[in-house]
Design an enzyme around this catalytic site. Structure first.
Site, PDB file in Angstrom:
ATOM      1  N   CYS A   1      15.156  -5.001  -3.890  1.00 25.41           N
ATOM      2  CA  CYS A   1      16.009  -4.181  -4.771  1.00 25.41           C
ATOM      3  C   CYS A   1      15.169  -3.235  -5.622  1.00 25.41           C
ATOM      4  O   CYS A   1      15.134  -3.348  -6.849  1.00 25.41           O
ATOM      5  CB  CYS A   1      16.805  -5.093  -5.682  1.00 25.41           C
ATOM      6  SG  CYS A   1      17.413  -6.526  -4.820  1.00 25.41           S
TER       7      CYS A   1
ATOM      8  N   ARG B   1       0.799  -1.230   0.000  1.00 25.01           N
ATOM      9  CA  ARG B   1       0.000   0.000   0.000  1.00 25.01           C
ATOM     10  C   ARG B   1       0.838   1.289   0.000  1.00 25.01           C
ATOM     11  O   ARG B   1       0.502   2.227  -0.716  1.00 25.01           O
ATOM     12  CB  ARG B   1      -0.994   0.006   1.173  1.00 25.01           C
ATOM     13  CG  ARG B   1      -1.960  -1.183   1.160  1.00 25.01           C
ATOM     14  CD  ARG B   1      -3.146  -1.006   2.099  1.00 25.01           C
ATOM     15  NE  ARG B   1      -4.039   0.027   1.607  1.00 25.01           N
ATOM     16  CZ  ARG B   1      -4.070   1.259   2.044  1.00 25.01           C
ATOM     17  NH1 ARG B   1      -3.277   1.628   3.032  1.00 25.01           N
ATOM     18  NH2 ARG B   1      -4.894   2.130   1.513  1.00 25.01           N
TER      19      ARG B   1
HETATM   20  N1  LLP Z   1     -17.686  -3.818  -2.889  1.00 26.20           N
HETATM   21  C1  LLP Z   1     -17.049  -3.733  -4.072  1.00 26.20           C
HETATM   22  C2  LLP Z   1     -17.792  -4.002  -5.297  1.00 26.20           C
HETATM   23  C3  LLP Z   1     -15.678  -3.388  -4.111  1.00 26.20           C
HETATM   24  O1  LLP Z   1     -15.061  -3.290  -5.279  1.00 26.20           O
HETATM   25  C4  LLP Z   1     -14.973  -3.149  -2.897  1.00 26.20           C
HETATM   26  C5  LLP Z   1     -13.546  -2.793  -2.896  1.00 26.20           C
HETATM   27  C6  LLP Z   1     -15.682  -3.268  -1.697  1.00 26.20           C
HETATM   28  C7  LLP Z   1     -17.035  -3.587  -1.718  1.00 26.20           C
HETATM   29  C8  LLP Z   1     -15.041  -3.039  -0.360  1.00 26.20           C
HETATM   30  O2  LLP Z   1     -14.537  -1.765  -0.212  1.00 26.20           O
HETATM   31  P1  LLP Z   1     -13.975  -1.290   1.197  1.00 26.20           P
HETATM   32  O3  LLP Z   1     -15.139  -1.273   2.158  1.00 26.20           O
HETATM   33  O4  LLP Z   1     -12.933  -2.251   1.617  1.00 26.20           O
HETATM   34  O5  LLP Z   1     -13.428   0.059   0.935  1.00 26.20           O
HETATM   35  N2  LLP Z   1      -6.470  -2.304  -2.376  1.00 26.20           N
HETATM   36  C9  LLP Z   1      -7.035  -0.999  -2.087  1.00 26.20           C
HETATM   37  C10 LLP Z   1      -8.544  -1.058  -1.933  1.00 26.20           C
HETATM   38  C11 LLP Z   1      -9.274  -1.650  -3.109  1.00 26.20           C
HETATM   39  C12 LLP Z   1     -10.768  -1.724  -2.935  1.00 26.20           C
HETATM   40  C13 LLP Z   1     -11.423  -2.466  -4.046  1.00 26.20           C
HETATM   41  N3  LLP Z   1     -12.844  -2.636  -3.940  1.00 26.20           N
HETATM   42  C14 LLP Z   1      -6.333  -0.411  -0.869  1.00 26.20           C
HETATM   43  O6  LLP Z   1      -5.446  -1.058  -0.303  1.00 26.20           O
HETATM   44  O7  LLP Z   1      -6.625   0.722  -0.468  1.00 26.20           O
END
Ligand code: LLP
Length: 428
Positions: free
Chosen positions: A348, A316
């Site tokens: 690296c 992240r």
């Molecule tokens: N529903 C859908 C359709 C989604 O695409 C996502 C997240 C969620 C729910 C859940 O979202 P949350 O409540 O966790 O914000 N890797 C990134 C975050 C990617 C989120 C993708 N979709 C990070 O580390 O910030």
């Protein structure tokens, strides 16, 4: 109550010191607090109970945030459903005891074979994101002789005000069907005999710290629901998605009660069952990454603290310029001077950092550090780049702890690969 806190100068996860876990498991490792997971779930459950209007509500944990079986199990025991984006996640949800009927299958590119498996498993709802997917799903359902319950995910073209890589509800994002084209898509769905439209879905982004984008998006979708009903569709369900933010540094994300109040107000009288897909909010602050300092390298420009966790363990910071607090596991003296440093891994690449330009109390080789708010999108996004074994995951519950995913050995990693048959065997 804080689930990660210093007691007698030692950072604890609930009733266990992180140092004790490190001694047994080695570093780096992820550590999750079961108490914090349950508290996160309860905040949601209480927020729903506090909604003024009588809404029927379902909460489906977006398990992409953290899909360890034991973590999902904690939520399954509390009655959660799951929001999945792959057949792999479906298998995890089922293995952790989430009933198929409470599974929502989301995602912008589902293959026919995946849709087939999902229908065979009888998942409760499929959120369709394109007309092509409507046609594919209709064909697959026809082959199986079933009717699939679907929502159509619309893209309301609202700016979630979050990092560009995790904004999903703008016209230029690949997600959902453009709200201006939604009526045509619903008309098509209505004509396809093996689909049963049950509602509308949206998800506008992740790590939202303001409720205004939700409000704006709900207003747009609410209007659409009126038009769809006038067109003769039955819209019984409104899936609001996930996206609520957490504290990494000094953010002030809204409480669940505040969020629910806005949702209740904006959906009042709509007569829809509401579903939510929280991911990060349920797990993010419930997990930390623990790492050991390998060495400290003073430089002309700044000091580098090289630790044994790296971008492969937590991507992240380099992927989203994300801030994660870093604290020494043994509490620093109140009057300790700080040094300005970069906390970096051994990989690296100059993008391999966990934090840049931080003021931390002096650290020395062998010291342990805790990287905070790493329970969401941490372990799940890890890789074994540089042949670094995936960091193990540990769950603490009160005074107990258990490894919930062990660190693979290098031998196990090598055994997963093959030489092609035409190559000379390696001489022993
Ligand atoms: N529903 C859908 C359709 C989604 O695409 C996502 C997240 C969620 C729910 C859940 O979202 P949350 O409540 O966790 O914000 N890797 C990134 C975050 C990617 C989120 C993708 N979709 C990070 O580390 O910030």
């Amino acid at each position: 109550m804080s689930f990660f806190e210093y007691r007698n100068g030692e950072m604890h996860a609930e009733g266990v010191t992180l140092a004790a876990i490190a001694a047994q498991v080695g570093t780096p490792f992820y550590c999750y607090s079961a108490g914090a997971l349950r508290a996160g779930w309860r905040e949601f459950a209480d927020g729903i109970k506090g909604m003024k209007a009588p809404h029927k509500v379902g909460v489906c944990y977006a398990m992409k945030a953290n899909s360890n079986l034991a973590v999902i199990r904690v939520f399954a025991e509390m009655g959660a459903g799951a929001d999945i984006v792959s057949v792999g996640e479906m298998r995890r949800a089922l293995a952790a005891g989430i009933p198929a009927s409470r599974i929502i299958y989301s995602g912008v590119g589902k293959k026919a074979s995946e849709l087939m498996e999902a229908l065979q498993a009888k998942v409760g709802q499929i959120n369709v994101e394109s007309t092509a997917e409507l046609e594919t799903l209709n064909a697959v359902a026809g082959q199986l002789g079933v009717r699939a319950d679907i929502t159509i995910r619309v893209n309301p073209d609202v700016d979630a005000g979050t990092h560009a890589k995790i904004t999903t509800g703008r016209k230029e994002n690949k997600f959902g069907i453009d709200i201006d084209l939604a009526r045509e898509a619903f008309a098509l769905a209505g004509r396809l005999p093996n689909l049963k439209v049950v509602g509308v879905a949206m998800h506008i982004g992740s790590q939202l710290t303001s409720l205004e984008p939700y409000r704006a998006a709900i207003v747009r979708v609410r209007e659409l629901i009126g038009q769809l009903r006038a067109d003769g569709h039955r819209i019984d369900r409104f899936d609001i998605g996930g996206g609520l933010g957490i504290v990494y540094a000094d953010e002030k994300p809204p409480s669940i009660a505040e969020f629910m109040a806005v949702v209740a107000r904006e959906t009042a009288g709509l007569g829809c069952e509401l579903t939510f897909e929280p991911g990060r909010r349920l797990v993010g602050e419930s997990g930390v990454l623990v790492s050991e300092v390998i060495l400290v390298k003073p430089g002309a420009a700044k000091t580098f603290v090289i630790v044994d966790a790296a971008m492969n363990d937590l991507i992240r910071p380099t992927l989203y310029e994300a801030w994660h607090d870093i604290l020494p596991v043994r509490e620093a003296r109140q009057d300790a001077a700080t040094i300005r440093c970069d906390i970096v891994g051994p990989i690296c690449e100059s993008g391999d950092f966990l934090a840049q330009n931080r003021d931390l109390p002096p650290l020395a080789a062998g010291d342990l550090v805790m990287i905070r708010s790493a329970g969401a999108y941490g372990a799940v996004m890890a890789s074994s780049y540089n042949t670094r074994p995936l960091a193990p995951e540990v769950m603490v519950d009160g005074t107990r702890f258990a490894v919930i995913r062990p660190r693979p050995t290098i031998d196990e990693m090598l055994r997963a690969e093959r030489f092609p048959p035409w190559m000379e065997p390696v001489k022993a």
